[in-house]
Design a protein around this motif. Structure first.
Motif, PDB file in Angstrom:
ATOM      1  N   GLY A 112       0.833  -1.194   0.000  1.00 16.38           N
ATOM      2  CA  GLY A 112       0.000   0.000   0.000  1.00 16.38           C
ATOM      3  C   GLY A 112       0.861   1.235   0.000  1.00 16.38           C
ATOM      4  N   VAL A 113       0.243   2.373   0.224  1.00 17.96           N
ATOM      5  CA  VAL A 113       0.954   3.644   0.246  1.00 17.96           C
ATOM      6  C   VAL A 113       0.606   4.360   1.542  1.00 17.96           C
ATOM      7  CG1 VAL A 113      -0.916   4.816  -0.985  1.00 17.96           C
ATOM      8  CG2 VAL A 113       1.381   5.798  -1.027  1.00 17.96           C
ATOM      9  N   SER A 114       1.574   5.037   2.122  1.00 17.55           N
ATOM     10  CA  SER A 114       1.303   5.758   3.365  1.00 17.55           C
ATOM     11  C   SER A 114       0.381   6.939   3.089  1.00 17.55           C
ATOM     12  CB  SER A 114       2.602   6.243   4.003  1.00 17.55           C
ATOM     13  OG  SER A 114       3.150   7.334   3.274  1.00 17.55           O
ATOM     14  N   LEU A 115      -0.378   7.324   4.102  1.00 16.13           N
ATOM     15  CA  LEU A 115      -1.253   8.496   3.971  1.00 16.13           C
ATOM     16  C   LEU A 115      -0.422   9.739   3.672  1.00 16.13           C
ATOM     17  CD1 LEU A 115      -4.065   9.759   4.173  1.00 16.13           C
ATOM     18  CD2 LEU A 115      -3.715   9.967   6.646  1.00 16.13           C
ATOM     19  N   ALA A 116       0.767   9.821   4.246  1.00 17.00           N
ATOM     20  CA  ALA A 116       1.635  10.969   3.992  1.00 17.00           C
ATOM     21  C   ALA A 116       1.973  11.076   2.505  1.00 17.00           C
ATOM     22  CB  ALA A 116       2.919  10.848   4.818  1.00 17.00           C
ATOM     23  N   ARG A 117       2.336   9.962   1.915  1.00 20.40           N
ATOM     24  CA  ARG A 117       2.684   9.969   0.484  1.00 20.40           C
ATOM     25  C   ARG A 117       1.463  10.268  -0.377  1.00 20.40           C
ATOM     26  NH1 ARG A 117       5.335   4.809  -2.765  1.00 20.40           N
ATOM     27  NH2 ARG A 117       5.227   5.722  -4.859  1.00 20.40           N
ATOM     28  N   ARG A 118       0.320   9.693   0.002  1.00 15.31           N
ATOM     29  CA  ARG A 118      -0.913   9.910  -0.769  1.00 15.31           C
ATOM     30  C   ARG A 118      -1.274  11.386  -0.807  1.00 15.31           C
ATOM     31  NH1 ARG A 118      -4.834  11.686  -2.567  1.00 15.31           N
ATOM     32  NH2 ARG A 118      -6.890  10.723  -2.939  1.00 15.31           N
ATOM     33  N   VAL A 119      -1.229  12.065   0.336  1.00 18.35           N
ATOM     34  CA  VAL A 119      -1.584  13.481   0.388  1.00 18.35           C
ATOM     35  C   VAL A 119      -0.519  14.329  -0.301  1.00 18.35           C
ATOM     36  CG1 VAL A 119      -1.993  15.434   1.939  1.00 18.35           C
ATOM     37  CG2 VAL A 119      -2.993  13.193   2.450  1.00 18.35           C
ATOM     38  N   HIS A 120       0.742  13.976  -0.113  1.00 21.00           N
ATOM     39  CA  HIS A 120       1.833  14.731  -0.738  1.00 21.00           C
ATOM     40  C   HIS A 120       1.731  14.689  -2.258  1.00 21.00           C
ATOM     41  CE1 HIS A 120       5.835  16.407  -1.374  1.00 21.00           C
ATOM     42  NE2 HIS A 120       6.097  15.379  -2.171  1.00 21.00           N
ATOM     43  N   GLU A 121       1.362  13.543  -2.797  1.00 24.67           N
ATOM     44  CA  GLU A 121       1.339  13.379  -4.248  1.00 24.67           C
ATOM     45  C   GLU A 121       0.028  13.836  -4.882  1.00 24.67           C
ATOM     46  OE1 GLU A 121       2.225   9.290  -5.010  1.00 24.67           O
ATOM     47  OE2 GLU A 121       4.381   9.533  -4.592  1.00 24.67           O
ATOM     48  N   SER A 122      -1.084  13.712  -4.142  1.00 17.85           N
ATOM     49  CA  SER A 122      -2.392  13.963  -4.753  1.00 17.85           C
ATOM     50  C   SER A 122      -3.210  15.042  -4.065  1.00 17.85           C
ATOM     51  CB  SER A 122      -3.203  12.659  -4.792  1.00 17.85           C
ATOM     52  OG  SER A 122      -2.499  11.643  -5.470  1.00 17.85           O
ATOM     53  N   GLY A 123      -2.727  15.587  -2.962  1.00 19.70           N
ATOM     54  CA  GLY A 123      -3.461  16.631  -2.277  1.00 19.70           C
ATOM     55  C   GLY A 123      -4.532  16.091  -1.347  1.00 19.70           C
ATOM     56  N   PRO A 124      -5.407  16.969  -0.829  1.00 21.13           N
ATOM     57  CA  PRO A 124      -6.435  16.547   0.126  1.00 21.13           C
ATOM     58  C   PRO A 124      -7.329  15.458  -0.447  1.00 21.13           C
ATOM     59  CG  PRO A 124      -6.300  18.942   0.004  1.00 21.13           C
ATOM     60  CD  PRO A 124      -5.450  18.411  -1.109  1.00 21.13           C
ATOM     61  N   LEU A 125      -7.816  14.595   0.429  1.00 20.40           N
ATOM     62  CA  LEU A 125      -8.672  13.498   0.004  1.00 20.40           C
ATOM     63  C   LEU A 125     -10.094  13.989  -0.245  1.00 20.40           C
ATOM     64  CD1 LEU A 125      -6.242  11.939   1.204  1.00 20.40           C
ATOM     65  CD2 LEU A 125      -7.876  10.294   2.124  1.00 20.40           C
ATOM     66  N   PRO A 126     -10.795  13.400  -1.228  1.00 22.67           N
ATOM     67  CA  PRO A 126     -12.236  13.680  -1.378  1.00 22.67           C
ATOM     68  C   PRO A 126     -12.960  13.282  -0.104  1.00 22.67           C
ATOM     69  CG  PRO A 126     -11.369  12.457  -3.275  1.00 22.67           C
ATOM     70  CD  PRO A 126     -10.289  12.455  -2.229  1.00 22.67           C
ATOM     71  N   VAL A 127     -14.102  13.914   0.136  1.00 22.30           N
ATOM     72  CA  VAL A 127     -14.829  13.686   1.385  1.00 22.30           C
ATOM     73  C   VAL A 127     -15.166  12.213   1.581  1.00 22.30           C
ATOM     74  CG1 VAL A 127     -16.932  14.212   2.675  1.00 22.30           C
ATOM     75  CG2 VAL A 127     -15.770  16.018   1.410  1.00 22.30           C
ATOM     76  N   SER A 128     -15.554  11.523   0.514  1.00 24.66           N
ATOM     77  CA  SER A 128     -15.918  10.105   0.659  1.00 24.66           C
ATOM     78  C   SER A 128     -14.725   9.266   1.086  1.00 24.66           C
ATOM     79  CB  SER A 128     -16.485   9.570  -0.656  1.00 24.66           C
ATOM     80  OG  SER A 128     -15.543   9.727  -1.719  1.00 24.66           O
ATOM     81  N   ASP A 129     -13.561   9.526   0.492  1.00 28.41           N
ATOM     82  CA  ASP A 129     -12.359   8.796   0.895  1.00 28.41           C
ATOM     83  C   ASP A 129     -11.957   9.159   2.315  1.00 28.41           C
ATOM     84  OD1 ASP A 129     -12.311   7.704  -1.606  1.00 28.41           O
ATOM     85  OD2 ASP A 129     -10.656   8.917  -2.362  1.00 28.41           O
ATOM     86  N   LEU A 130     -12.074  10.446   2.657  1.00 30.79           N
ATOM     87  CA  LEU A 130     -11.720  10.904   3.995  1.00 30.79           C
ATOM     88  C   LEU A 130     -12.584  10.213   5.044  1.00 30.79           C
ATOM     89  CD1 LEU A 130     -10.096  12.886   5.776  1.00 30.79           C
ATOM     90  CD2 LEU A 130     -11.935  14.554   5.425  1.00 30.79           C
ATOM     91  N   HIS A 131     -13.876  10.096   4.742  1.00 29.97           N
ATOM     92  CA  HIS A 131     -14.787   9.447   5.692  1.00 29.97           C
ATOM     93  C   HIS A 131     -14.407   7.978   5.879  1.00 29.97           C
ATOM     94  CE1 HIS A 131     -19.130   9.613   7.341  1.00 29.97           C
ATOM     95  NE2 HIS A 131     -18.484   8.628   7.926  1.00 29.97           N
ATOM     96  N   GLY A 132     -14.083   7.307   4.791  1.00 28.50           N
ATOM     97  CA  GLY A 132     -13.706   5.897   4.888  1.00 28.50           C
ATOM     98  C   GLY A 132     -12.452   5.699   5.711  1.00 28.50           C
ATOM     99  N   ILE A 133     -11.459   6.564   5.514  1.00 29.55           N
ATOM    100  CA  ILE A 133     -10.220   6.459   6.284  1.00 29.55           C
ATOM    101  C   ILE A 133     -10.474   6.808   7.751  1.00 29.55           C
ATOM    102  CG2 ILE A 133      -7.920   7.465   6.586  1.00 29.55           C
ATOM    103  CD1 ILE A 133      -7.786   7.700   3.535  1.00 29.55           C
ATOM    104  N   ALA A 134     -11.351   7.785   7.995  1.00 27.57           N
ATOM    105  CA  ALA A 134     -11.693   8.152   9.368  1.00 27.57           C
ATOM    106  C   ALA A 134     -12.275   6.958  10.112  1.00 27.57           C
ATOM    107  CB  ALA A 134     -12.673   9.319   9.374  1.00 27.57           C
ATOM    108  N   VAL A 135     -13.177   6.232   9.457  1.00 27.59           N
ATOM    109  CA  VAL A 135     -13.780   5.049  10.081  1.00 27.59           C
ATOM    110  C   VAL A 135     -12.716   3.979  10.313  1.00 27.59           C
ATOM    111  CG1 VAL A 135     -15.427   3.169   9.772  1.00 27.59           C
ATOM    112  CG2 VAL A 135     -16.055   5.490   9.091  1.00 27.59           C
ATOM    113  N   GLY A 136     -11.880   3.741   9.298  1.00 31.96           N
ATOM    114  CA  GLY A 136     -10.879   2.689   9.407  1.00 31.96           C
ATOM    115  C   GLY A 136      -9.864   2.935  10.502  1.00 31.96           C
ATOM    116  N   VAL A 137      -9.381   4.166  10.607  1.00 32.81           N
ATOM    117  CA  VAL A 137      -8.377   4.478  11.628  1.00 32.81           C
ATOM    118  C   VAL A 137      -9.012   4.478  13.010  1.00 32.81           C
ATOM    119  CG1 VAL A 137      -6.700   6.182  12.429  1.00 32.81           C
ATOM    120  CG2 VAL A 137      -6.953   5.754   9.988  1.00 32.81           C
ATOM    121  N   ALA A 138     -10.246   4.983  13.118  1.00 33.38           N
ATOM    122  CA  ALA A 138     -10.937   4.941  14.410  1.00 33.38           C
ATOM    123  C   ALA A 138     -11.148   3.495  14.860  1.00 33.38           C
ATOM    124  CB  ALA A 138     -12.282   5.666  14.314  1.00 33.38           C
ATOM    125  N   THR A 139     -11.474   2.613  13.915  1.00 33.98           N
ATOM    126  CA  THR A 139     -11.640   1.198  14.246  1.00 33.98           C
ATOM    127  C   THR A 139     -10.322   0.596  14.718  1.00 33.98           C
ATOM    128  OG1 THR A 139     -13.396   1.002  12.586  1.00 33.98           O
ATOM    129  CG2 THR A 139     -12.366  -1.042  13.343  1.00 33.98           C
TER     130      THR A 139
END
Length: 382
Positions: A112-139
């Motif tokens: 996979g790719v680190s969140l740091a690399r993903r944001v550095h290369e592609s910028g802020p996440l779309p809201v839908s992706d952000l929500h999914g990651i929020a749920v996953g990390v909270a879990t």
């Protein structure tokens, strides 16, 4: 080796001249990352699986304290459910790499790719992706806390985005809630400036609520593409975390944004727990949070820090606070393997008078901040 190298995942570094070619009988294929205490290699085990192998630096192999910390990391990482982190497959010592034996840990290799690399290369996440990651990390945090651990180093480089969801990695400075050992000396803390909770920066104990604060910082970073407390020298960033409100400009509005803001409350008692984050992210929680979020149930151990943080405002509560070095990652490459050592000297806090008038702590008085003398030391790998 060349044929193997051609098939390696993107981002894997070639082995360096001083690197071993095997660890514990496993052939090393490349480097995943390195840090102040150790290096993580991509390897192939005797079953033909690609795995991550973490070793401490040979120069530290004879140091009993480092070996003990490494043993703690192996033990702590093994306590966490494998669905949210890199599963520990084994550990041991390689006597051929050091007279004292070189400790190593084997974990599953997470593609996979680190969140740091993903944001550095592609910028802020779309809201839908952000929500999914929020749920996953909270879990993942709920599972970590359920295992009786506090991660203490949740940051973008320690979250790997995979096809099966985000994984939280690197338990190098995680602490068991049922353990008194922290492997630090008095007046020191380990972590990464800008990703640590204010109560930890002023010398308080790292509890699950500190991980929730880091979750809020992580989501703010993923949603805006920048750090909520800015960049700069470690001491300056630490001051802003303690004194200032986060810059959340550009963060999507709505329930997710409100949860992120509530997780960044200065007082740990005003932050939601990981299970509460999960519940509110997936359903009912969205029905009644148009106003301020409800106050979470108290968490044991926060009482004395609540008094410190609320009465008279936030103060630097230790005479010397050192922000230490973060380990490299099992199963992923570190984006910031070492951190400057920063010493903060502060006067003893004055006795507060009066009662706090609200939940948001005030700033450290200007005269106190003027008395803080930074001493930036050289980068050191240790």
């Amino acid at each position: 080796m060349s044929s193997v190298q051609e098939t390696l995942p993107a981002g894997i570094q070639s082995l360096e001249l001083e690197d071993p070619v095997t660890v514990g009988g496993m052939a090393l294929l490349g480097r995943l990352g390195t840090g102040g205490m150790g290096t993580v290699f991509l390897a192939e085990d005797d079953l033909g699986r690609r795995v991550a192998v973490k070793t401490i630096h040979p120069r530290l192999a004879a140091d009993k304290a480092f070996r003990a910390r490494f043993e703690d990391e192996v033990r702590n990482a093994g306590r966490v459910a494998s669905f949210c982190t890199a599963q520990i497959l084994g550990h041991g010592e390689d006597p051929g790499l050091h007279p004292s034996g070189l400790p190593y840990m084997v974990s599953e290799f997470i593609g996979g790719v680190s969140l740091a690399r993903r944001v550095h290369e592609s910028g802020p996440l779309p809201v839908s992706d952000l929500h999914g990651i929020a749920v996953g990390v909270a879990t993942a945090l709920a599972a970590i806390h359920e295992a009786g651990l506090v991660h203490r180093d949740l940051k973008p480089s320690n979250v790997v985005l995979t096809l099966s969801g985000p994984r939280v990695i690197d338990f190098g400075i995680a602490r068991a809630l049922d353990s008194n050992s922290s492997w630090t000396t008095t007046g020191t803390v380990l972590g990464t400036p800008g990703w640590m909770a204010p109560e930890v920066l002023v010398g308080g104990k790292a509890t699950p609520a500190a991980d929730i604060f880091a979750w809020g910082l992580l989501m703010a970073y993923a949603g805006t593409g920048r750090s909520a407390f800015g960049e700069g020298q470690a001491l300056d960033v630490a001051r802003r975390v303690v004194q200032d409100q986060p810059d959340l400009t550009g963060l999507p509005d709505g329930p997710l944004g409100q949860l992120i803001r509530s997780s960044l409350c200065k007082d740990p008692l005003d932050r939601p727990s990981a299970p509460e984050l999960m519940m509110r992210l997936v359903g009912r929680e969205f029905q009644g949070i148009a106003g301020p979020p409800p106050e979470p149930a108290p968490v044991r151990g926060f009482g004395r820090y609540r008094k410190q943080l609320l009465v008279g405002g936030l103060m630097l509560a230790v005479a010397a606070l050192t922000v230490g070095v973060s380990l490299a990652l099992p199963g992923g490459a570190s984006d910031d393997a070492t951190v400057p050592m920063v010493t903060v000297q502060a006067p003893a806090p004055e006795k507060a008078s009066g009662k706090a008038s609200g939940k948001t702590p005030g700033k450290v008085p200007a005269d106190r901040m003027n008395a803080v003398t930074p001493e930036l030391k050289k980068h050191r790998n240790r």
